[in-house]
Design a protein around this motif. Structure first.
Motif, PDB file in Angstrom:
ATOM      1  N   ALA A  44       3.623  -4.957  -2.797  1.00  0.00           N
ATOM      2  CA  ALA A  44       2.330  -4.736  -3.438  1.00  0.00           C
ATOM      3  C   ALA A  44       1.986  -3.251  -3.315  1.00  0.00           C
ATOM      4  CB  ALA A  44       1.250  -5.586  -2.785  1.00  0.00           C
ATOM      5  N   LYS A  45       1.340  -2.694  -4.352  1.00  0.00           N
ATOM      6  CA  LYS A  45       0.901  -1.298  -4.335  1.00  0.00           C
ATOM      7  C   LYS A  45      -0.609  -1.253  -4.149  1.00  0.00           C
ATOM      8  CE  LYS A  45       4.293   1.223  -7.053  1.00  0.00           C
ATOM      9  NZ  LYS A  45       4.484   2.091  -8.225  1.00  0.00           N
ATOM     10  N   PHE A  46      -1.060  -0.368  -3.259  1.00  0.00           N
ATOM     11  CA  PHE A  46      -2.478  -0.206  -2.987  1.00  0.00           C
ATOM     12  C   PHE A  46      -2.841   1.270  -3.066  1.00  0.00           C
ATOM     13  CE2 PHE A  46      -1.269  -4.018  -0.637  1.00  0.00           C
ATOM     14  CZ  PHE A  46      -2.250  -4.911  -1.019  1.00  0.00           C
ATOM     15  N   ALA A  47      -4.034   1.575  -3.590  1.00  0.00           N
ATOM     16  CA  ALA A  47      -4.511   2.950  -3.636  1.00  0.00           C
ATOM     17  C   ALA A  47      -4.879   3.436  -2.235  1.00  0.00           C
ATOM     18  CB  ALA A  47      -5.707   3.076  -4.570  1.00  0.00           C
ATOM     19  N   ASN A  48      -5.353   2.523  -1.378  1.00  0.00           N
ATOM     20  CA  ASN A  48      -5.737   2.879  -0.014  1.00  0.00           C
ATOM     21  C   ASN A  48      -5.505   1.670   0.875  1.00  0.00           C
ATOM     22  OD1 ASN A  48      -6.926   3.690   2.367  1.00  0.00           O
ATOM     23  ND2 ASN A  48      -8.785   4.458   1.405  1.00  0.00           N
ATOM     24  N   ILE A  49      -4.715   1.848   1.933  1.00  0.00           N
ATOM     25  CA  ILE A  49      -4.454   0.724   2.839  1.00  0.00           C
ATOM     26  C   ILE A  49      -5.289   0.801   4.111  1.00  0.00           C
ATOM     27  CG2 ILE A  49      -2.132   0.279   1.993  1.00  0.00           C
ATOM     28  CD1 ILE A  49      -1.142   1.724   4.575  1.00  0.00           C
ATOM     29  N   GLY A  50      -6.120   1.825   4.244  1.00  0.00           N
ATOM     30  CA  GLY A  50      -6.966   1.942   5.428  1.00  0.00           C
ATOM     31  C   GLY A  50      -6.124   2.038   6.691  1.00  0.00           C
ATOM     32  N   GLY A  51      -6.387   1.174   7.662  1.00  0.00           N
ATOM     33  CA  GLY A  51      -5.674   1.183   8.933  1.00  0.00           C
ATOM     34  C   GLY A  51      -4.618   0.101   9.052  1.00  0.00           C
ATOM     35  N   SER A  77       3.344   7.485  -8.153  1.00  0.00           N
ATOM     36  CA  SER A  77       2.017   6.933  -8.439  1.00  0.00           C
ATOM     37  C   SER A  77       0.978   7.319  -7.383  1.00  0.00           C
ATOM     38  CB  SER A  77       2.090   5.408  -8.535  1.00  0.00           C
ATOM     39  OG  SER A  77       2.426   4.855  -7.279  1.00  0.00           O
ATOM     40  N   TYR A  78       1.413   7.944  -6.286  1.00  0.00           N
ATOM     41  CA  TYR A  78       0.534   8.351  -5.186  1.00  0.00           C
ATOM     42  C   TYR A  78      -0.220   7.154  -4.603  1.00  0.00           C
ATOM     43  CZ  TYR A  78       1.689  12.884  -7.043  1.00  0.00           C
ATOM     44  OH  TYR A  78       2.378  13.973  -7.496  1.00  0.00           O
ATOM     45  N   GLU A  79       0.505   6.060  -4.456  1.00  0.00           N
ATOM     46  CA  GLU A  79      -0.039   4.854  -3.864  1.00  0.00           C
ATOM     47  C   GLU A  79       0.850   4.406  -2.708  1.00  0.00           C
ATOM     48  OE1 GLU A  79      -2.273   2.462  -7.398  1.00  0.00           O
ATOM     49  OE2 GLU A  79      -0.089   2.357  -7.406  1.00  0.00           O
ATOM     50  N   ALA A  80       0.293   3.544  -1.877  1.00  0.00           N
ATOM     51  CA  ALA A  80       1.063   2.974  -0.768  1.00  0.00           C
ATOM     52  C   ALA A  80       1.760   1.710  -1.243  1.00  0.00           C
ATOM     53  CB  ALA A  80       0.143   2.651   0.400  1.00  0.00           C
ATOM     54  N   ILE A  81       3.038   1.585  -0.898  1.00  0.00           N
ATOM     55  CA  ILE A  81       3.801   0.374  -1.210  1.00  0.00           C
ATOM     56  C   ILE A  81       3.944  -0.417   0.087  1.00  0.00           C
ATOM     57  CG2 ILE A  81       5.971  -0.568  -2.045  1.00  0.00           C
ATOM     58  CD1 ILE A  81       6.356   2.066  -3.588  1.00  0.00           C
ATOM     59  N   VAL A  82       3.416  -1.627   0.075  1.00  0.00           N
ATOM     60  CA  VAL A  82       3.450  -2.484   1.257  1.00  0.00           C
ATOM     61  C   VAL A  82       4.461  -3.597   1.015  1.00  0.00           C
ATOM     62  CG1 VAL A  82       2.110  -4.016   2.752  1.00  0.00           C
ATOM     63  CG2 VAL A  82       1.042  -1.966   1.790  1.00  0.00           C
ATOM     64  N   GLY A 125      11.734 -10.238  -3.475  1.00  0.00           N
ATOM     65  CA  GLY A 125      11.775  -8.976  -4.201  1.00  0.00           C
ATOM     66  C   GLY A 125      10.712  -8.815  -5.262  1.00  0.00           C
ATOM     67  N   ASP A 126       9.886  -9.838  -5.520  1.00  0.00           N
ATOM     68  CA  ASP A 126       8.834  -9.732  -6.529  1.00  0.00           C
ATOM     69  C   ASP A 126       7.719  -8.795  -6.066  1.00  0.00           C
ATOM     70  OD1 ASP A 126      10.088 -11.369  -8.313  1.00  0.00           O
ATOM     71  OD2 ASP A 126       8.793 -13.108  -7.980  1.00  0.00           O
ATOM     72  N   ARG A 127       6.952  -8.305  -7.052  1.00  0.00           N
ATOM     73  CA  ARG A 127       5.829  -7.419  -6.751  1.00  0.00           C
ATOM     74  C   ARG A 127       4.541  -8.066  -7.217  1.00  0.00           C
ATOM     75  NH1 ARG A 127       4.355  -1.639  -9.252  1.00  0.00           N
ATOM     76  NH2 ARG A 127       2.733  -2.875 -10.194  1.00  0.00           N
ATOM     77  N   LEU A 128       3.517  -8.024  -6.359  1.00  0.00           N
ATOM     78  CA  LEU A 128       2.196  -8.532  -6.721  1.00  0.00           C
ATOM     79  C   LEU A 128       1.504  -7.488  -7.581  1.00  0.00           C
ATOM     80  CD1 LEU A 128       1.125  -9.969  -3.261  1.00  0.00           C
ATOM     81  CD2 LEU A 128       1.968 -11.232  -5.215  1.00  0.00           C
ATOM     82  N   ARG A 129       1.043  -7.874  -8.740  1.00  0.00           N
ATOM     83  CA  ARG A 129       0.442  -6.931  -9.695  1.00  0.00           C
ATOM     84  C   ARG A 129      -1.040  -6.714  -9.435  1.00  0.00           C
ATOM     85  NH1 ARG A 129       4.965  -4.824 -11.407  1.00  0.00           N
ATOM     86  NH2 ARG A 129       6.394  -6.326 -12.277  1.00  0.00           N
ATOM     87  N   LEU A 130      -1.743  -7.736  -8.981  1.00  0.00           N
ATOM     88  CA  LEU A 130      -3.187  -7.638  -8.769  1.00  0.00           C
ATOM     89  C   LEU A 130      -3.480  -7.351  -7.300  1.00  0.00           C
ATOM     90  CD1 LEU A 130      -4.141 -10.782 -10.874  1.00  0.00           C
ATOM     91  CD2 LEU A 130      -4.256  -8.394 -11.601  1.00  0.00           C
TER      92      LEU A 130
END
Length: 161
Positions: A44-51, A77-82, A125-130
């Protein structure tokens, strides 16, 4: 019982005690998993994952269904990939949403999964879009204070007229 036998029994109890303490320390610290459950990897990609931290819990409906496996930064994309390891006994639809949530007001952060309604299930291997990024308490406080300061300036201008 002779002295050697007593020393042997005391040594065995000390080793068992140290092993028990090590086991408890690893379980409490979430540093080791002692289950042989099969997992599948979801991204999953997040703009901000905090802590959020590696080995943090992944929960759905309050139940721990997995752990955070890896956190990386995407230079494009300048995002965090979790990356999350989800226990294979828990199947989620492909349109599942992921949110960074906090336990309590200042507790640990975790990934919360909310199942969608798609008939196709996630696979390895799937990615969560939302996704929904973490709410950073400092940003909320500064936004509140900025809005209060702007209201104060507006009232001062009205009084000067």
């Amino acid at each position: 019982m002779n002295r050697t036998a007593i020393d042997l029994w005391v040594g065995a109890f000390v080793v068992a005690g140290v092993a028990g303490l090590l086991f408890l320390a690893l379980k409490v610290g979430n540093l080791a998993t002692f289950s042989s459950a099969q997992t599948y990897l979801v991204y999953a990609k997040f703009a901000n994952i905090g802590g959020l931290k590696v080995r943090g819990p992944v929960k759905s409906a309050g139940v721990v269904v997995g752990r955070v496996a890896d956190i990386r930064f995407d230079n494009e994309s300048y995002e965090a990939i979790v990356a999350m390891n989800v226990d294979s006994t828990y199947q989620f639809p492909r349109d599942t949403t992921a949110k960074i949530l906090t336990s309590g007001i200042l507790g640990e952060q975790y990934v919360g999964l909310e199942a969608g309604g798609d008939g196709v299930m996630l696979k390895n291997g799937d990615r969560l879009r939302l996704t929904q990024s973490a709410v950073v308490l400092e940003n909320l406080i500064s936004q509140f204070l900025f809005n209060k300061a702007a209201e104060g300036k507006g009232e001062a201008k009205d009084a000067a007229k």
